[in-house]
Design a protein around this motif. Sequence first.
Motif, mmCIF file in Angstrom:
data_model
loop_
_atom_site.group_PDB
_atom_site.id
_atom_site.type_symbol
_atom_site.label_atom_id
_atom_site.label_comp_id
_atom_site.label_asym_id
_atom_site.label_seq_id
_atom_site.Cartn_x
_atom_site.Cartn_y
_atom_site.Cartn_z
ATOM 1 N N LYS A 148 0.829 -1.224 0.000
ATOM 2 C CA LYS A 148 0.000 0.000 0.000
ATOM 3 C C LYS A 148 0.854 1.261 0.000
ATOM 4 N N THR A 149 1.924 1.255 0.796
ATOM 5 C CA THR A 149 2.775 2.457 0.867
ATOM 6 C C THR A 149 3.768 2.496 -0.285
ATOM 7 N N GLN A 150 3.674 1.496 -1.185
ATOM 8 C CA GLN A 150 4.563 1.409 -2.341
ATOM 9 C C GLN A 150 6.024 1.174 -1.967
ATOM 10 N N ALA A 151 6.242 0.710 -0.732
ATOM 11 C CA ALA A 151 7.590 0.263 -0.371
ATOM 12 C C ALA A 151 7.876 -1.059 -1.093
ATOM 13 N N PHE A 152 6.810 -1.802 -1.377
ATOM 14 C CA PHE A 152 6.932 -3.065 -2.112
ATOM 15 C C PHE A 152 6.184 -2.972 -3.439
ATOM 16 N N ARG A 153 6.528 -3.881 -4.344
ATOM 17 C CA ARG A 153 5.924 -3.886 -5.683
ATOM 18 C C ARG A 153 4.396 -4.000 -5.620
ATOM 19 N N SER A 154 3.744 -3.252 -6.455
ATOM 20 C CA SER A 154 2.281 -3.238 -6.438
ATOM 21 C C SER A 154 1.699 -4.533 -7.016
ATOM 22 N N ASP A 155 2.498 -5.232 -7.835
ATOM 23 C CA ASP A 155 1.978 -6.469 -8.438
ATOM 24 C C ASP A 155 2.303 -7.703 -7.591
ATOM 25 N N LEU A 156 2.751 -7.462 -6.350
ATOM 26 C CA LEU A 156 3.156 -8.579 -5.495
ATOM 27 C C LEU A 156 1.939 -9.358 -4.999
ATOM 28 N N ASP A 157 2.053 -10.695 -5.025
ATOM 29 C CA ASP A 157 1.008 -11.536 -4.447
ATOM 30 C C ASP A 157 1.342 -11.729 -2.968
ATOM 31 N N VAL A 158 0.522 -11.159 -2.097
ATOM 32 C CA VAL A 158 0.830 -11.161 -0.655
ATOM 33 C C VAL A 158 1.024 -12.576 -0.128
ATOM 34 N N ARG A 159 0.169 -13.498 -0.590
ATOM 35 C CA ARG A 159 0.247 -14.874 -0.099
ATOM 36 C C ARG A 159 1.612 -15.500 -0.394
ATOM 37 N N TYR A 160 2.062 -15.374 -1.631
ATOM 38 C CA TYR A 160 3.330 -16.015 -2.001
ATOM 39 C C TYR A 160 4.520 -15.284 -1.415
ATOM 40 N N ALA A 161 4.408 -13.970 -1.318
ATOM 41 C CA ALA A 161 5.492 -13.209 -0.699
ATOM 42 C C ALA A 161 5.656 -13.630 0.762
ATOM 43 N N THR A 162 4.522 -13.789 1.454
ATOM 44 C CA THR A 162 4.573 -14.206 2.855
ATOM 45 C C THR A 162 5.146 -15.614 2.985
ATOM 46 N N LEU A 163 4.720 -16.508 2.121
ATOM 47 C CA LEU A 163 5.220 -17.883 2.177
ATOM 48 C C LEU A 163 6.715 -17.943 1.880
ATOM 49 N N THR A 164 7.186 -17.077 0.999
ATOM 50 C CA THR A 164 8.616 -17.041 0.707
ATOM 51 C C THR A 164 9.416 -16.595 1.931
ATOM 52 N N VAL A 165 8.950 -15.523 2.556
ATOM 53 C CA VAL A 165 9.649 -15.008 3.740
ATOM 54 C C VAL A 165 9.607 -16.026 4.877
ATOM 55 N N LEU A 166 8.419 -16.575 5.147
ATOM 56 C CA LEU A 166 8.297 -17.545 6.238
ATOM 57 C C LEU A 166 9.109 -18.808 5.948
ATOM 58 N N GLY A 167 9.148 -19.215 4.696
ATOM 59 C CA GLY A 167 9.930 -20.391 4.335
ATOM 60 C C GLY A 167 11.402 -20.177 4.619
ATOM 61 N N ALA A 168 11.914 -19.038 4.182
ATOM 62 C CA ALA A 168 13.329 -18.738 4.425
ATOM 63 C C ALA A 168 13.600 -18.671 5.927
ATOM 64 N N LEU A 169 12.667 -18.088 6.698
ATOM 65 C CA LEU A 169 12.855 -17.971 8.152
ATOM 66 C C LEU A 169 12.776 -19.335 8.833
ATOM 67 N N ASN A 170 11.858 -20.169 8.389
ATOM 68 C CA ASN A 170 11.696 -21.469 9.034
ATOM 69 C C ASN A 170 12.834 -22.431 8.706
ATOM 70 N N TRP A 171 13.604 -22.081 7.702
ATOM 71 C CA TRP A 171 14.739 -22.913 7.328
ATOM 72 C C TRP A 171 15.999 -22.529 8.116
ATOM 73 N N THR A 172 15.982 -21.372 8.744
ATOM 74 C CA THR A 172 17.190 -20.893 9.433
ATOM 75 C C THR A 172 17.725 -21.823 10.531
ATOM 76 N N PRO A 173 16.859 -22.549 11.274
ATOM 77 C CA PRO A 173 17.441 -23.433 12.287
ATOM 78 C C PRO A 173 18.362 -24.500 11.703
ATOM 79 N N GLU A 174 18.240 -24.747 10.386
ATOM 80 C CA GLU A 174 19.075 -25.773 9.758
ATOM 81 C C GLU A 174 20.508 -25.293 9.538
ATOM 82 N N TRP A 175 20.712 -23.985 9.469
ATOM 83 C CA TRP A 175 22.051 -23.501 9.139
ATOM 84 C C TRP A 175 22.618 -22.457 10.097
ATOM 85 N N VAL A 176 21.755 -21.845 10.918
ATOM 86 C CA VAL A 176 22.282 -20.900 11.911
ATOM 87 C C VAL A 176 22.912 -21.710 13.037
#
Lengths: 201, 201
Positions: free
Chosen positions: B143-171
């Motif tokens: 909404k504030t145009q900090a992110f792309r207007s054509d972004l799919d919120v669902r997939y963007a969220t799943l991408t971020v959460l996926g990367a975060l949930n994988w961190t215990p494997e390598w941190v």
Amino acid sequence: MSTSESDPAVATRETILAAATALFGDLDYPGTSIRDIARAVDMLPGSIYAYIDSKEAILYTIVSTGIEQFVAAVESLDPATAPDERLEQAIRAHVDIVAENPQRALVVFHQWRYLGDESRAKVITARRRYEEFFRATIGEGIKTQAFRSDLDVRYATLTVLGALNWTPEWVHADDPASADSGRKLADILLAGLRPVDEDTP
Amino acid sequence: MSTSESDPAVATRETILAAATALFGDLDYPGTSIRDIARAVDMLPGSIYAYIDSKEAILYTIVSTGIEQFVAAVESLDPATAPDERLEQAIRAHVDIVAENPQRALVVFHQWRYLGDESRAKVITARRRYEEFFRATIGEGIKTQAFRSDLDVRYATLTVLGALNWTPEWVHADDPASADSGRKLADILLAGLRPVDEDTP
DNA sequence: CCTACCGATCGGTAGG
DNA sequence: CCTACCGATCGGTAGG
């Protein structure tokens, strides 16, 4: 030597493996008993051992054939394809395989931990090959300037693999929209890797 | 009523919970026995029950206090901060908490499955709140145009959460470079969300 | 926190 | 694929 699909013993073995995959995916390997698997295929617990050697052999078969499927998918991609396009193809192939059977993907990527030393070592080697494909492709993309020159290959790879390894949690089996899912996931991940001035057509 | 750190019963309870966290992280809840936990804290199996009600109560305590820690971290961020900056802070906070104890993070994000119905429902609610923070922040950023207007919120969220949930494997636990890890992960994830023409300073 | 124990369940096998 | 069974281990408890 004949292992045609009409071999009833082979068919029974496949049924057992499919039931075990679903149960391991839901309750994990230690949370699933041979008795659970037998119940799922309408057998008595001891009868299972006419088709498989041990509980661990079931897990090993599922995990090793599973990881090989992922490795084969990315290693069959044309190495002449541009790295960014190849990465997109790999991401979409991964999502497609997960969508075929999310529970199997869950078992493949998490439950190799329960294997004994030798089996685990073999599976870890295959996993490394899979991860190496992504690392190499991203590295290549930086060289061809398809990706940002200031990109840290390690973290970029971990981001992509993290997003991919999370897909079994939200991709639905036989989802007709899974092709779309792969495309959208690839879109966001690639946007994070591309240089600013080359992002949109 | 006194639960100061010098209360020896509380200290013993904490020791048991810490040992259980490490064991659950390594071998999973069903793969860990009360006897394993007792051995780790130099007790006899029956003695554990002087400090905890049941094996499941141990898991519930670890998972519920764990997920609350993640929720509290993001919900304490200043909502007046710009969404993209707030998302970066959340990603870095997540990596910091994982780095404190990667095994605990593994238990928190994967092993709530083994809880009974009521406990599981409570934990799922907390997990949803955590995920909702990311979804809302990404939505706000669009909404504030900090992110792309054509972004799919669902997939963007799943991408971020996926990367975060994988961190215990390598941190790695107590990694001095974990602050750096959070920054680099946030950098790549945010680059995937930002519009093309605003990416670099 | 220990002693002593419970019933249930586990992976697996012999012999057919 | 069944019958009948093995020794080991499980979560948990009574009584101190």
